[in-house]
Design a protein around this motif. Structure first.
Motif, mmCIF file in Angstrom:
data_model
loop_
_atom_site.group_PDB
_atom_site.id
_atom_site.type_symbol
_atom_site.label_atom_id
_atom_site.label_comp_id
_atom_site.label_asym_id
_atom_site.label_seq_id
_atom_site.Cartn_x
_atom_site.Cartn_y
_atom_site.Cartn_z
ATOM 1 N N MET A 58 3.511 -109.706 0.038
ATOM 2 C CA MET A 58 4.366 -109.712 -1.147
ATOM 3 C C MET A 58 3.588 -109.154 -2.329
ATOM 4 O O MET A 58 2.448 -109.558 -2.590
ATOM 5 N N SER A 59 4.180 -108.225 -3.042
ATOM 6 C CA SER A 59 3.479 -107.541 -4.129
ATOM 7 C C SER A 59 3.322 -108.430 -5.357
ATOM 8 O O SER A 59 4.156 -109.300 -5.632
ATOM 9 N N ILE A 60 2.239 -108.192 -6.098
ATOM 10 C CA ILE A 60 2.029 -108.818 -7.402
ATOM 11 C C ILE A 60 2.827 -108.024 -8.416
ATOM 12 O O ILE A 60 2.630 -106.817 -8.574
ATOM 13 N N ARG A 61 3.746 -108.691 -9.108
ATOM 14 C CA ARG A 61 4.616 -108.025 -10.067
ATOM 15 C C ARG A 61 3.980 -108.085 -11.457
ATOM 16 O O ARG A 61 3.593 -109.164 -11.920
ATOM 17 N N VAL A 62 3.888 -106.922 -12.111
ATOM 18 C CA VAL A 62 3.163 -106.818 -13.378
ATOM 19 C C VAL A 62 4.020 -106.126 -14.433
ATOM 20 O O VAL A 62 4.742 -105.168 -14.127
ATOM 21 N N VAL A 63 3.937 -106.619 -15.668
ATOM 22 C CA VAL A 63 4.477 -105.925 -16.826
ATOM 23 C C VAL A 63 3.292 -105.478 -17.679
ATOM 24 O O VAL A 63 2.380 -106.275 -17.946
ATOM 25 N N ASP A 108 -0.769 -103.652 -3.109
ATOM 26 C CA ASP A 108 -0.278 -105.017 -3.306
ATOM 27 C C ASP A 108 0.171 -105.288 -4.741
ATOM 28 O O ASP A 108 0.422 -106.439 -5.114
ATOM 29 N N ILE A 109 0.276 -104.241 -5.581
ATOM 30 C CA ILE A 109 0.652 -104.424 -6.980
ATOM 31 C C ILE A 109 1.817 -103.508 -7.327
ATOM 32 O O ILE A 109 1.821 -102.328 -6.972
ATOM 33 N N GLU A 110 2.794 -104.059 -8.041
ATOM 34 C CA GLU A 110 3.955 -103.290 -8.478
ATOM 35 C C GLU A 110 4.154 -103.507 -9.980
ATOM 36 O O GLU A 110 4.279 -104.642 -10.443
ATOM 37 N N ASP A 114 4.538 -111.697 -12.227
ATOM 38 C CA ASP A 114 3.456 -112.662 -12.008
ATOM 39 C C ASP A 114 2.420 -112.571 -13.123
ATOM 40 O O ASP A 114 1.802 -113.580 -13.480
ATOM 41 N N VAL A 115 2.225 -111.359 -13.641
ATOM 42 C CA VAL A 115 1.185 -111.115 -14.648
ATOM 43 C C VAL A 115 1.737 -110.217 -15.749
ATOM 44 O O VAL A 115 2.442 -109.242 -15.464
ATOM 45 N N LEU A 116 1.403 -110.555 -16.992
ATOM 46 C CA LEU A 116 1.706 -109.695 -18.141
ATOM 47 C C LEU A 116 0.397 -109.236 -18.759
ATOM 48 O O LEU A 116 -0.410 -110.052 -19.201
ATOM 49 N N LEU A 117 0.157 -107.922 -18.762
ATOM 50 C CA LEU A 117 -0.961 -107.347 -19.505
ATOM 51 C C LEU A 117 -0.451 -107.057 -20.899
ATOM 52 O O LEU A 117 0.461 -106.244 -21.070
ATOM 53 N N LEU A 118 -1.032 -107.702 -21.913
ATOM 54 C CA LEU A 118 -0.444 -107.700 -23.249
ATOM 55 C C LEU A 118 -1.486 -107.386 -24.316
ATOM 56 O O LEU A 118 -2.493 -108.086 -24.435
ATOM 57 N N ASP A 119 -1.224 -106.349 -25.094
ATOM 58 C CA ASP A 119 -2.122 -105.992 -26.187
ATOM 59 C C ASP A 119 -2.091 -107.090 -27.258
ATOM 60 O O ASP A 119 -1.030 -107.625 -27.583
ATOM 61 N N VAL A 120 -3.249 -107.440 -27.800
ATOM 62 C CA VAL A 120 -3.325 -108.456 -28.843
ATOM 63 C C VAL A 120 -2.570 -108.018 -30.090
ATOM 64 O O VAL A 120 -1.832 -108.795 -30.703
ATOM 65 N N ARG A 121 -2.744 -106.750 -30.476
ATOM 66 C CA ARG A 121 -2.136 -106.250 -31.708
ATOM 67 C C ARG A 121 -0.943 -105.364 -31.359
ATOM 68 O O ARG A 121 -1.110 -104.253 -30.864
ATOM 69 N N ARG A 153 -11.686 -99.227 -13.774
ATOM 70 C CA ARG A 153 -10.523 -99.256 -12.884
ATOM 71 C C ARG A 153 -10.569 -100.461 -11.934
ATOM 72 O O ARG A 153 -9.603 -101.219 -11.820
ATOM 73 N N ASP A 154 -11.675 -100.619 -11.232
ATOM 74 C CA ASP A 154 -11.780 -101.699 -10.250
ATOM 75 C C ASP A 154 -11.694 -103.067 -10.910
ATOM 76 O O ASP A 154 -11.136 -104.007 -10.329
ATOM 77 N N ASP A 155 -12.251 -103.192 -12.112
ATOM 78 C CA ASP A 155 -12.216 -104.475 -12.808
ATOM 79 C C ASP A 155 -10.800 -104.821 -13.264
ATOM 80 O O ASP A 155 -10.402 -105.991 -13.273
ATOM 81 N N LEU A 156 -10.031 -103.803 -13.647
ATOM 82 C CA LEU A 156 -8.641 -104.035 -14.026
ATOM 83 C C LEU A 156 -7.845 -104.576 -12.846
ATOM 84 O O LEU A 156 -7.118 -105.569 -12.963
ATOM 85 N N VAL A 157 -7.996 -103.932 -11.719
ATOM 86 C CA VAL A 157 -7.273 -104.354 -10.521
ATOM 87 C C VAL A 157 -7.693 -105.765 -10.120
ATOM 88 O O VAL A 157 -6.851 -106.626 -9.804
ATOM 89 N N HIS A 158 -9.000 -106.021 -10.147
ATOM 90 C CA HIS A 158 -9.498 -107.351 -9.794
ATOM 91 C C HIS A 158 -8.948 -108.405 -10.743
ATOM 92 O O HIS A 158 -8.572 -109.508 -10.320
ATOM 93 N N ALA A 159 -8.886 -108.085 -12.035
ATOM 94 C CA ALA A 159 -8.405 -109.032 -13.033
ATOM 95 C C ALA A 159 -6.948 -109.403 -12.781
ATOM 96 O O ALA A 159 -6.564 -110.577 -12.886
ATOM 97 N N VAL A 160 -6.124 -108.419 -12.446
ATOM 98 C CA VAL A 160 -4.711 -108.689 -12.168
ATOM 99 C C VAL A 160 -4.575 -109.576 -10.938
ATOM 100 O O VAL A 160 -3.801 -110.547 -10.930
ATOM 101 N N ARG A 161 -5.317 -109.275 -9.910
ATOM 102 C CA ARG A 161 -5.246 -110.093 -8.693
ATOM 103 C C ARG A 161 -5.734 -111.514 -8.962
ATOM 104 O O ARG A 161 -5.160 -112.488 -8.460
ATOM 105 N N LEU A 162 -6.794 -111.621 -9.742
ATOM 106 C CA LEU A 162 -7.354 -112.932 -10.055
ATOM 107 C C LEU A 162 -6.362 -113.765 -10.861
ATOM 108 O O LEU A 162 -6.116 -114.936 -10.560
ATOM 109 N N ALA A 163 -5.755 -113.144 -11.875
ATOM 110 C CA ALA A 163 -4.784 -113.861 -12.698
ATOM 111 C C ALA A 163 -3.586 -114.285 -11.865
ATOM 112 O O ALA A 163 -3.081 -115.410 -11.996
ATOM 113 N N ALA A 164 -3.110 -113.399 -10.999
ATOM 114 C CA ALA A 164 -1.947 -113.708 -10.169
ATOM 115 C C ALA A 164 -2.215 -114.869 -9.219
ATOM 116 O O ALA A 164 -1.307 -115.633 -8.881
#
Length: 232
Positions: A1-6, A27-29, A50-57, A108-119
């Motif tokens: 099942m894919s990790i759903r991201v905004v 595994d990410i959509e 599952d995860v929202l990547l959100l700019d602070v400002r 790049r790899d750290d971004l992907v890892h962060a999304v998976r970790l948060a999910a």
């Protein structure tokens, strides 16, 4: 099942770049993009990611308020994006319920890892990093002679801890100092499984989402303060 991201950022190039990287993973959509805070909140409500990547400002609604609304209304994990490694808004974002933060120049790899970790439900930041960030922000505010905003009065925050046993309170203090489960286990002369049980109990009793929130709570309650020495 894919990790759903905004992905929410007011800079189109940043949004499209993060989307391209994440969509390349099997595994990410990325289910939606948003260019302002209000649109981000709406996208989470519509797509249930599952995860929202959100700019602070962010325009229209800033990232802090957007994070607060998303965390209050859903189980979506919020990861804040910031340009600077010490951003005065990051503390408020974490206090609002965000699970951590990433610099926009993340690899790049750290971004992907962060999304998976948060999910997966884990905190994005190592406790030591979180503690140092909070300490830096509080110190900068004091230097500017501006009181740090606190969701609760210090006495009320300290009173929250009364529901904890002495061992659970000490576990929280060591978490806030940056110790890992293994290091806490060594300090208590118990197993890591026992420490995990203590940590889970602390989070449940205090109504906290994760270890990041536990560090925030410890600072607000005065259990630890900026300038506390790092553990050896």
């Amino acid at each position: 099942m894919s990790i759903r991201v905004v992905v929410a950022d007011d800079q189109e190039l940043v949004r499209s770049g993060f989307t391209m990287i994440l969509e390349a993973q099997p595994d990410i959509e990325v289910v939606a993009e948003a260019g302002d805070g209000a649109a981000a909140v709406a996208a989470v409500g519509e797509h249930r990611p599952d995860v929202l990547l959100l700019d602070v400002r962010m325009p229209v609604m800033d990232g802090i308020e957007a994070a607060r609304q998303v965390c209050a209304r859903s189980d979506c994990r919020v990861v804040m994006l910031t340009t600077f490694d010490v951003d005065e808004y990051v503390y408020e974002a974490l206090a609002a319920g965000a699970s951590g933060f990433l610099l926009k120049d993340v690899r790049r790899d750290d971004l992907v890892h962060a999304v998976r970790l948060a999910a997966s439900g884990d905190s994005l930041l190592a406790p030591t990093v979180t503690r140092r960030l909070i300490a830096d922000v509080i110190r900068l505010r004091r230097e500017r002679q501006r009181p740090a905003p606190q969701p609760q009065a210090p006495q009320a925050a300290a009173g929250r801890l009364s529901v904890l046993t002495a061992r659970e309170a000490e576990t929280l203090r060591l978490l806030a100092r940056g110790l890992t489960n293994a290091e806490i286990a060594a300090a208590f002369t118990v197993s890591e499984h026992t420490v995990k049980t203590h940590v889970s109990s602390v989070l449940t009793k205090l109504g906290l989402r994760d270890r990041v929130q536990a560090v925030i709570c410890a600072y607000e309650a005065g259990l630890v303060t900026p300038g506390t020495p790092d553990p050896a």
